[in-house]
Design a protein around this motif. Structure first.
Motif, PDB file in Angstrom:
ATOM      1  N   GLY A  42      13.051 121.168  10.790  1.00  0.00           N
ATOM      2  CA  GLY A  42      12.203 120.479  11.761  1.00  0.00           C
ATOM      3  C   GLY A  42      13.018 119.876  12.890  1.00  0.00           C
ATOM      4  N   GLU A  43      14.130 119.226  12.545  1.00  0.00           N
ATOM      5  CA  GLU A  43      15.003 118.650  13.566  1.00  0.00           C
ATOM      6  C   GLU A  43      15.606 119.736  14.446  1.00  0.00           C
ATOM      7  OE1 GLU A  43      15.588 115.638  14.536  1.00  0.00           O
ATOM      8  OE2 GLU A  43      14.352 114.655  13.009  1.00  0.00           O
ATOM      9  N   GLY A  44      15.894 120.894  13.842  1.00  0.00           N
ATOM     10  CA  GLY A  44      16.421 122.005  14.618  1.00  0.00           C
ATOM     11  C   GLY A  44      15.436 122.479  15.663  1.00  0.00           C
ATOM     12  N   PHE A  45      14.174 122.608  15.271  1.00  0.00           N
ATOM     13  CA  PHE A  45      13.147 123.028  16.224  1.00  0.00           C
ATOM     14  C   PHE A  45      12.994 121.999  17.337  1.00  0.00           C
ATOM     15  CE2 PHE A  45       9.001 123.455  18.062  1.00  0.00           C
ATOM     16  CZ  PHE A  45       8.755 124.815  18.076  1.00  0.00           C
ATOM     17  N   ILE A  46      12.932 120.740  16.963  1.00  0.00           N
ATOM     18  CA  ILE A  46      12.755 119.681  17.963  1.00  0.00           C
ATOM     19  C   ILE A  46      13.946 119.617  18.909  1.00  0.00           C
ATOM     20  CG2 ILE A  46      12.565 117.169  18.241  1.00  0.00           C
ATOM     21  CD1 ILE A  46      11.002 117.217  15.533  1.00  0.00           C
ATOM     22  N   ARG A  47      15.155 119.795  18.370  1.00  0.00           N
ATOM     23  CA  ARG A  47      16.358 119.787  19.221  1.00  0.00           C
ATOM     24  C   ARG A  47      16.313 120.933  20.219  1.00  0.00           C
ATOM     25  NH1 ARG A  47      19.134 118.514  22.645  1.00  0.00           N
ATOM     26  NH2 ARG A  47      21.415 118.627  22.707  1.00  0.00           N
ATOM     27  N   ALA A  48      15.889 122.117  19.765  1.00  0.00           N
ATOM     28  CA  ALA A  48      15.790 123.263  20.666  1.00  0.00           C
ATOM     29  C   ALA A  48      14.772 123.004  21.776  1.00  0.00           C
ATOM     30  CB  ALA A  48      15.417 124.513  19.877  1.00  0.00           C
ATOM     31  N   ALA A  49      13.624 122.427  21.410  1.00  0.00           N
ATOM     32  CA  ALA A  49      12.596 122.125  22.406  1.00  0.00           C
ATOM     33  C   ALA A  49      13.081 121.054  23.390  1.00  0.00           C
ATOM     34  CB  ALA A  49      11.316 121.668  21.706  1.00  0.00           C
ATOM     35  N   ASP A  50      13.740 120.018  22.878  1.00  0.00           N
ATOM     36  CA  ASP A  50      14.259 118.961  23.749  1.00  0.00           C
ATOM     37  C   ASP A  50      15.303 119.511  24.714  1.00  0.00           C
ATOM     38  OD1 ASP A  50      12.628 117.100  22.574  1.00  0.00           O
ATOM     39  OD2 ASP A  50      14.188 116.233  21.289  1.00  0.00           O
ATOM     40  N   TYR A  51      16.166 120.396  24.212  1.00  0.00           N
ATOM     41  CA  TYR A  51      17.196 120.996  25.070  1.00  0.00           C
ATOM     42  C   TYR A  51      16.535 121.823  26.179  1.00  0.00           C
ATOM     43  CZ  TYR A  51      21.608 123.237  26.381  1.00  0.00           C
ATOM     44  OH  TYR A  51      22.715 123.673  27.078  1.00  0.00           O
ATOM     45  N   ALA A  52      15.486 122.569  25.812  1.00  0.00           N
ATOM     46  CA  ALA A  52      14.772 123.375  26.805  1.00  0.00           C
ATOM     47  C   ALA A  52      14.142 122.492  27.879  1.00  0.00           C
ATOM     48  CB  ALA A  52      13.698 124.211  26.108  1.00  0.00           C
ATOM     49  N   VAL A  53      13.539 121.376  27.460  1.00  0.00           N
ATOM     50  CA  VAL A  53      12.921 120.454  28.423  1.00  0.00           C
ATOM     51  C   VAL A  53      13.979 119.810  29.308  1.00  0.00           C
ATOM     52  CG1 VAL A  53      11.664 118.277  28.638  1.00  0.00           C
ATOM     53  CG2 VAL A  53      10.893 119.998  26.985  1.00  0.00           C
ATOM     54  N   GLU A  54      15.068 119.384  28.692  1.00  0.00           N
ATOM     55  CA  GLU A  54      16.138 118.706  29.428  1.00  0.00           C
ATOM     56  C   GLU A  54      16.760 119.609  30.495  1.00  0.00           C
ATOM     57  OE1 GLU A  54      20.549 116.739  28.494  1.00  0.00           O
ATOM     58  OE2 GLU A  54      19.213 117.305  26.864  1.00  0.00           O
ATOM     59  N   HIS A  55      16.906 120.899  30.190  1.00  0.00           N
ATOM     60  CA  HIS A  55      17.558 121.824  31.121  1.00  0.00           C
ATOM     61  C   HIS A  55      16.573 122.747  31.832  1.00  0.00           C
ATOM     62  CE1 HIS A  55      20.836 120.564  28.401  1.00  0.00           C
ATOM     63  NE2 HIS A  55      21.617 120.777  29.428  1.00  0.00           N
ATOM     64  N   LYS A  56      15.281 122.490  31.656  1.00  0.00           N
ATOM     65  CA  LYS A  56      14.232 123.273  32.326  1.00  0.00           C
ATOM     66  C   LYS A  56      14.356 124.767  32.013  1.00  0.00           C
ATOM     67  CE  LYS A  56      12.672 119.552  34.253  1.00  0.00           C
ATOM     68  NZ  LYS A  56      11.430 118.945  33.707  1.00  0.00           N
ATOM     69  N   LEU A  57      14.447 125.077  30.729  1.00  0.00           N
ATOM     70  CA  LEU A  57      14.619 126.445  30.282  1.00  0.00           C
ATOM     71  C   LEU A  57      13.478 126.869  29.352  1.00  0.00           C
ATOM     72  CD1 LEU A  57      18.434 126.374  29.381  1.00  0.00           C
ATOM     73  CD2 LEU A  57      17.385 127.338  31.448  1.00  0.00           C
ATOM     74  N   PRO A  58      13.197 128.156  29.285  1.00  0.00           N
ATOM     75  CA  PRO A  58      12.192 128.637  28.318  1.00  0.00           C
ATOM     76  C   PRO A  58      12.755 128.606  26.907  1.00  0.00           C
ATOM     77  CG  PRO A  58      13.215 130.488  29.441  1.00  0.00           C
ATOM     78  CD  PRO A  58      13.769 129.250  30.098  1.00  0.00           C
ATOM     79  N   LEU A  59      11.859 128.585  25.922  1.00  0.00           N
ATOM     80  CA  LEU A  59      12.258 128.595  24.519  1.00  0.00           C
ATOM     81  C   LEU A  59      11.683 129.828  23.831  1.00  0.00           C
ATOM     82  CD1 LEU A  59      13.496 127.305  21.965  1.00  0.00           C
ATOM     83  CD2 LEU A  59      11.373 125.987  21.701  1.00  0.00           C
ATOM     84  N   VAL A  60      12.564 130.579  23.177  1.00  0.00           N
ATOM     85  CA  VAL A  60      12.153 131.726  22.364  1.00  0.00           C
ATOM     86  C   VAL A  60      12.515 131.416  20.916  1.00  0.00           C
ATOM     87  CG1 VAL A  60      12.483 134.181  21.880  1.00  0.00           C
ATOM     88  CG2 VAL A  60      12.486 133.361  24.256  1.00  0.00           C
ATOM     89  N   VAL A  61      11.548 131.553  20.019  1.00  0.00           N
ATOM     90  CA  VAL A  61      11.773 131.248  18.603  1.00  0.00           C
ATOM     91  C   VAL A  61      11.512 132.490  17.756  1.00  0.00           C
ATOM     92  CG1 VAL A  61      11.034 129.863  16.631  1.00  0.00           C
ATOM     93  CG2 VAL A  61      11.183 128.818  18.883  1.00  0.00           C
ATOM     94  N   PHE A  62      12.488 132.846  16.914  1.00  0.00           N
ATOM     95  CA  PHE A  62      12.331 133.926  15.943  1.00  0.00           C
ATOM     96  C   PHE A  62      12.015 133.281  14.597  1.00  0.00           C
ATOM     97  CE2 PHE A  62      14.799 135.844  19.271  1.00  0.00           C
ATOM     98  CZ  PHE A  62      14.408 137.172  19.293  1.00  0.00           C
ATOM     99  N   THR A  63      10.806 133.475  14.112  1.00  0.00           N
ATOM    100  CA  THR A  63      10.381 132.843  12.866  1.00  0.00           C
ATOM    101  C   THR A  63      10.563 133.785  11.683  1.00  0.00           C
ATOM    102  OG1 THR A  63       8.087 133.575  13.109  1.00  0.00           O
ATOM    103  CG2 THR A  63       8.675 131.452  14.087  1.00  0.00           C
ATOM    104  N   ALA A  64      10.941 133.217  10.548  1.00  0.00           N
ATOM    105  CA  ALA A  64      11.025 133.958   9.277  1.00  0.00           C
ATOM    106  C   ALA A  64      11.099 132.918   8.174  1.00  0.00           C
ATOM    107  CB  ALA A  64      12.254 134.867   9.240  1.00  0.00           C
ATOM    108  N   ALA A  65      10.022 132.751   7.431  1.00  0.00           N
ATOM    109  CA  ALA A  65       9.989 131.655   6.455  1.00  0.00           C
ATOM    110  C   ALA A  65       8.962 131.901   5.368  1.00  0.00           C
ATOM    111  CB  ALA A  65       9.678 130.338   7.159  1.00  0.00           C
TER     112      ALA A  65
END
Length: 290
Positions: free
Chosen positions: A140-163
């Motif tokens: 969960g923290e990993g997902f949130i960190r990725a989203a926060d980084y995308a917002v901070e740097h104005k970048l798109p987020l691509v997520v590969f899910t497998a769970a």
């Protein structure tokens, strides 16, 4: 020892001695049953000649997606280890140690930042080999960190899910990651940043019930199992035979639940085309790729 062994000189025996053969020299394709030479798989992007998309880890996935295998890893925040002091037939801490030794990763989520055909992108990869890619506090923290980084740097987020779903060893703390990741997706939307999900085999349980199905665009690899409860559970519950291919990527595309099933060989180009439209940027394609 037979009579022939006694008569054979030692030097001759060494010439014809049996050599150890690696166990993973050949891999059997689950789709066709044919044997595939393991050394050929990287060049095939780990797709067998019959079209079966094998499960791959974060390092391989990021290397395939980013230009020239060049990317920067973003650290996932530390979380409390074994907050519930959970134990079944073995301690949760022992399971974590085994998963880390097996994968070389600290947990199920890996974040990379790099270019996809020239377009700077944040990519999050969920590793099914790490305890079934289960969604716990670290994931969960990993997902949130990725989203926060995308917002901070104005970048798109691509997520590969497998769970396989939520991580049972963390109980309600695992289930709490579902609303937390949903809020992170909402922050991306508020900042007008694309969120693209690539559904890989398998994507099930609480992951499907949260961020896996909240993308602006949903792609899937061929044959991927995508569901909340698996087909066997459903059949046992309703006592009926399910349709052929039920809950597989192609079936869900036909029913309108995902946007497109994309072969792994075409995935990088497809992502770049989508990102180019959503970010109003021009991808850098070679002449033959354009």
């Amino acid at each position: 020892m037979n009579w022939l062994t006694k008569l054979t000189p030692p030097g001759v025996k060494s010439i014809f001695s049996k050599k150890d053969t690696p166990d993973d020299l050949w891999i059997k394709c689950p789709k066709s049953g044919e044997m595939v030479f393991s050394a050929d798989l990287p060049g095939l992007l780990h797709v067998t000649p019959a079209g079966h998309h094998m499960r791959i880890g974060p390092k391989t996935r990021l290397g395939q997606v980013f230009d020239d295998d060049q990317y920067e890893k973003v650290a996932v925040p530390d979380v409390a280890r074994d907050p519930l002091k959970f134990k079944d037939d073995q301690k949760y801490t022992d399971r974590l140690k085994k998963a880390r030794a097996k994968t070389g990763d600290d947990d199920a989520m890996t974040i990379g930042v790099g270019k996809i055909h020239g377009l700077q992108t944040v990519v999050l990869v969920q590793n099914f080999a790490f305890m079934g890619g289960s969604l716990g506090m670290a994931a969960g923290e990993g997902f949130i960190r990725a989203a926060d980084y995308a917002v901070e740097h104005k970048l798109p987020l691509v997520v590969f899910t497998a769970a396989g779903g939520a991580r049972m060893q963390e109980g309600a703390l695992s289930l709490m990651q579902m609303p937390r990741t949903t809020i992170a997706v909402q922050r991306l939307r508020e900042n007008n940043l694309p969120y693209i999900v690539v559904l890989c085999d398998p994507t099930t349980g609480g992951v499907t019930a949260s961020y896996a199905m909240l993308g602006d665009i949903h792609l899937a690899e061929p044959g991927a199992l995508i569901c909340f409860a698996g087909p066997r559970v459903i059949e046992d519950t309703i006592r009926e035979q399910l349709p052929e291919g039920f809950q597989r990527a192609e079936y869900l595309e036909e029913k309108g639940m995902i946007d497109k099933v994309v072969h792994r060989h075409d995935l990088r180009k497809t992502l770049a085309q989508i990102l180019g439209v959503l970010m109003k940027s021009e991808p850098e394609f070679e002449t033959e790729d354009a």
